[in-house]
Design a protein around this motif. Structure first.
Motif, PDB file in Angstrom:
ATOM      1  N   ASN A 116      11.799  -1.171   0.691  1.00  0.00           N
ATOM      2  CA  ASN A 116      11.642   0.480   0.538  1.00  0.00           C
ATOM      3  C   ASN A 116      10.634   0.923  -0.135  1.00  0.00           C
ATOM      4  OD1 ASN A 116      12.181   3.044  -0.029  1.00  0.00           O
ATOM      5  ND2 ASN A 116      14.224   3.084   0.951  1.00  0.00           N
ATOM      6  N   PRO A 117       9.640   1.216   0.145  1.00  0.00           N
ATOM      7  CA  PRO A 117       8.751   1.404  -1.173  1.00  0.00           C
ATOM      8  C   PRO A 117       8.406   2.548  -1.862  1.00  0.00           C
ATOM      9  CG  PRO A 117       7.824   1.940   1.370  1.00  0.00           C
ATOM     10  CD  PRO A 117       9.005   1.183   1.342  1.00  0.00           C
ATOM     11  N   GLN A 118       9.355   3.555  -1.400  1.00  0.00           N
ATOM     12  CA  GLN A 118       9.613   4.545  -2.408  1.00  0.00           C
ATOM     13  C   GLN A 118      10.669   4.327  -3.461  1.00  0.00           C
ATOM     14  OE1 GLN A 118       9.710   4.974   1.170  1.00  0.00           O
ATOM     15  NE2 GLN A 118       7.589   5.920   1.214  1.00  0.00           N
ATOM     16  N   ALA A 119      11.801   3.494  -2.994  1.00  0.00           N
ATOM     17  CA  ALA A 119      12.494   3.118  -3.702  1.00  0.00           C
ATOM     18  C   ALA A 119      12.311   2.033  -4.897  1.00  0.00           C
ATOM     19  CB  ALA A 119      13.936   2.516  -3.164  1.00  0.00           C
ATOM     20  N   ALA A 120      11.344   1.299  -4.381  1.00  0.00           N
ATOM     21  CA  ALA A 120      10.677   0.248  -5.126  1.00  0.00           C
ATOM     22  C   ALA A 120       9.747   0.885  -6.239  1.00  0.00           C
ATOM     23  CB  ALA A 120       9.754  -0.960  -4.398  1.00  0.00           C
ATOM     24  N   ALA A 121       9.035   1.767  -5.966  1.00  0.00           N
ATOM     25  CA  ALA A 121       8.072   2.447  -6.934  1.00  0.00           C
ATOM     26  C   ALA A 121       9.044   3.158  -7.865  1.00  0.00           C
ATOM     27  CB  ALA A 121       7.308   3.517  -6.228  1.00  0.00           C
ATOM     28  N   GLN A 122      10.154   3.695  -7.441  1.00  0.00           N
ATOM     29  CA  GLN A 122      10.813   4.359  -8.363  1.00  0.00           C
ATOM     30  C   GLN A 122      11.462   3.529  -9.411  1.00  0.00           C
ATOM     31  OE1 GLN A 122      11.247   7.790  -9.040  1.00  0.00           O
ATOM     32  NE2 GLN A 122      11.906   6.974 -11.000  1.00  0.00           N
ATOM     33  N   ARG A 123      11.844   2.284  -9.140  1.00  0.00           N
ATOM     34  CA  ARG A 123      12.564   1.260  -9.919  1.00  0.00           C
ATOM     35  C   ARG A 123      11.390   0.748 -10.885  1.00  0.00           C
ATOM     36  NH1 ARG A 123      17.598  -1.312  -8.907  1.00  0.00           N
ATOM     37  NH2 ARG A 123      17.870  -3.380 -10.153  1.00  0.00           N
ATOM     38  N   THR A 168       5.520  -6.646  -5.800  1.00  0.00           N
ATOM     39  CA  THR A 168       6.209  -7.156  -4.609  1.00  0.00           C
ATOM     40  C   THR A 168       7.672  -7.555  -5.057  1.00  0.00           C
ATOM     41  OG1 THR A 168       4.069  -7.892  -3.962  1.00  0.00           O
ATOM     42  CG2 THR A 168       6.085  -9.264  -2.963  1.00  0.00           C
ATOM     43  N   ARG A 169       8.035  -8.009  -6.474  1.00  0.00           N
ATOM     44  CA  ARG A 169       9.227  -8.363  -6.719  1.00  0.00           C
ATOM     45  C   ARG A 169      10.178  -7.160  -6.572  1.00  0.00           C
ATOM     46  NH1 ARG A 169       9.222 -10.236 -12.435  1.00  0.00           N
ATOM     47  NH2 ARG A 169      11.481 -10.740 -12.022  1.00  0.00           N
ATOM     48  N   PHE A 170       9.577  -5.855  -6.911  1.00  0.00           N
ATOM     49  CA  PHE A 170      10.424  -4.774  -6.835  1.00  0.00           C
ATOM     50  C   PHE A 170      10.704  -4.404  -5.267  1.00  0.00           C
ATOM     51  CE2 PHE A 170       9.228  -4.656 -11.394  1.00  0.00           C
ATOM     52  CZ  PHE A 170      10.019  -3.975 -11.686  1.00  0.00           C
ATOM     53  N   LEU A 171       9.627  -4.401  -4.333  1.00  0.00           N
ATOM     54  CA  LEU A 171       9.754  -4.249  -3.199  1.00  0.00           C
ATOM     55  C   LEU A 171      10.768  -5.304  -2.453  1.00  0.00           C
ATOM     56  CD1 LEU A 171       6.250  -4.092  -1.820  1.00  0.00           C
ATOM     57  CD2 LEU A 171       8.142  -2.357  -1.252  1.00  0.00           C
ATOM     58  N   GLN A 178       0.910  -1.127  -0.027  1.00  0.00           N
ATOM     59  CA  GLN A 178       0.090   0.121  -0.056  1.00  0.00           C
ATOM     60  C   GLN A 178       1.020   1.360   0.156  1.00  0.00           C
ATOM     61  OE1 GLN A 178      -0.375  -2.610   1.972  1.00  0.00           O
ATOM     62  NE2 GLN A 178      -2.342  -3.435   1.267  1.00  0.00           N
ATOM     63  N   GLN A 179       1.945   1.267   0.588  1.00  0.00           N
ATOM     64  CA  GLN A 179       2.794   2.341   0.585  1.00  0.00           C
ATOM     65  C   GLN A 179       3.694   2.535  -0.781  1.00  0.00           C
ATOM     66  OE1 GLN A 179       5.469   2.643   4.052  1.00  0.00           O
ATOM     67  NE2 GLN A 179       4.232   1.318   5.216  1.00  0.00           N
ATOM     68  N   MET A 180       3.859   1.455  -1.220  1.00  0.00           N
ATOM     69  CA  MET A 180       4.495   1.566  -2.393  1.00  0.00           C
ATOM     70  C   MET A 180       3.442   2.273  -3.643  1.00  0.00           C
ATOM     71  SD  MET A 180       6.021  -1.658  -4.924  1.00  0.00           S
ATOM     72  CE  MET A 180       6.621  -1.178  -6.803  1.00  0.00           C
TER      73      MET A 180
END
Length: 341
Positions: free
Chosen positions: A130-137, A121-124, A89-91
């Protein structure tokens, strides 16, 4: 260069002049060709100092990366319960806050089956929760995918008959092949750049093929994330080395894909690789890749024994250097196609 009428017109000097002139023109004309005379390198002295300055925690992480479960009690450094911790949810909220995400938004519209909660979830996991880093990636992933595949192919199913249907020559040359899994259940991918025929495989197609093998390989890993690379360098030639392309392949893992390279084993390197290619590769690899970079020399049996220490059994090692794996790429590709991959 001797002037007209000079008494010192040596055929040897003339030949050398023409060689360097042609090489300079080629280097300027083709950004994908081997490397410039002034290519940056990472020296052996710098590497030694880097390793000597590792902290105890970094040494521990390096050993676990290289040896996997063979190191000792396995640590789950990728939390499998991310969905239950509110991180997804944070992502999603972090994704909403990113303004420049055109390629990602197109993916949501055109191929939502490739942007599921499972994919997020794979990116998380890749970004250690880290939800912010996962979202950007994730956003960067789709931007890079559109750059590499183009608008027409980017959002097709990531299969041989979909996004890769124009790259079957690159896929089938045997330059890259998935061998199986190591003792820790991590996908082992084989690379033999000495066998690539650049007259048949454009660098752009090779990059797409490498992306495919990364994605399919990681799907066969027990943790859906880890890959171990084996590179056979006995027959690498100057004409086969592509500095820019090599960096782009490394950057797929470093910057975009939700995967981790856990080990990078170079087997039977020739002198060209050791003296020229390796120092250049190490410069742009970055610290983490340099630390997992292992070079194995010696007899076939000596190299096989060394690979076994890292959990890579002879059964999956290519026959090219003493293993038992025939590396039938055509059969492997047909098997993947039958599974709609």
């Amino acid at each position: 260069y001797p002037t007209k009428g000079s008494q010192n017109n040596s055929p040897c000097i003339n030949i050398l002049f023409v060689f360097f002139l042609v090489r300079t023109i080629m280097l300027g004309a083709n950004s994908y060709t081997s490397f410039g005379i002034t290519a940056p390198i990472f020296s052996s002295e710098e590497e030694k100092k880097e390793r000597e300055n590792l902290t105890a925690q970094e040494q521990e992480e390096l050993s676990r990366s290289l040896y996997g479960k063979l190191y000792g009690n396995p640590q789950d450094d990728n939390n499998h319960n991310l969905l239950h911790q509110g991180l997804l949810q944070q992502m999603n909220r972090a994704l909403d806050q990113i303004s420049d995400k055109e390629s990602f938004e197109q993916a949501l519209e055109i191929c939502p089956d490739q942007v599921t909660d499972h994919d997020k979830t794979r990116f998380l996991r890749r970004m250690d929760g880290n939800p912010q880093a996962a979202a950007q990636r994730l956003v960067d992933y789709w931007e890079r995918r559109r750059e590499v595949f183009g608008q027409d192919l980017c959002y097709l199913p990531f299969t041989q008959d979909g996004a890769l249907h124009q790259d079957m020559v690159a896929l089938s040359q045997g330059v890259i092949h998935i061998l199986g899994t190591d003792a820790s259940g991590r996908s082992v991918t084989y690379v033999d750049l000495g066998s690539v025929d650049w007259t048949l495989v454009p660098p752009e197609s090779f990059l797409r093929a490498a992306w495919y093998f990364y994605e399919v390989g990681v799907s066969q890993s027990s943790d859906q994330q880890s890959i171990v690379l084996i590179m056979y360098q006995k027959h690498e030639k100057l004409s086969n080395f592509r500095r820019k392309l090599a960096k782009q392949v490394v950057d797929l893992e470093k910057l975009y894909l939700p995967i981790r390279i856990k080990g990078f084993h170079v087997c039977h390197p020739n002198r060209f690789f050791g003296d020229i290619s390796a120092p250049i590769l190490k410069f742009f690899m970055g610290k983490r890749w340099r630390l997992i970079f292992q070079i194995h020399r010696g007899t076939e049996q000596a190299v096989l024994n060394k690979l076994l220490e890292f959990g890579i059994d002879r059964e999956i090692v290519p026959r090219a250097f003493g293993g038992l794996n025939p590396c039938d790429v055509e059969a492997w590709l047909e098997h993947q196609r039958a599974q709609h991959l």
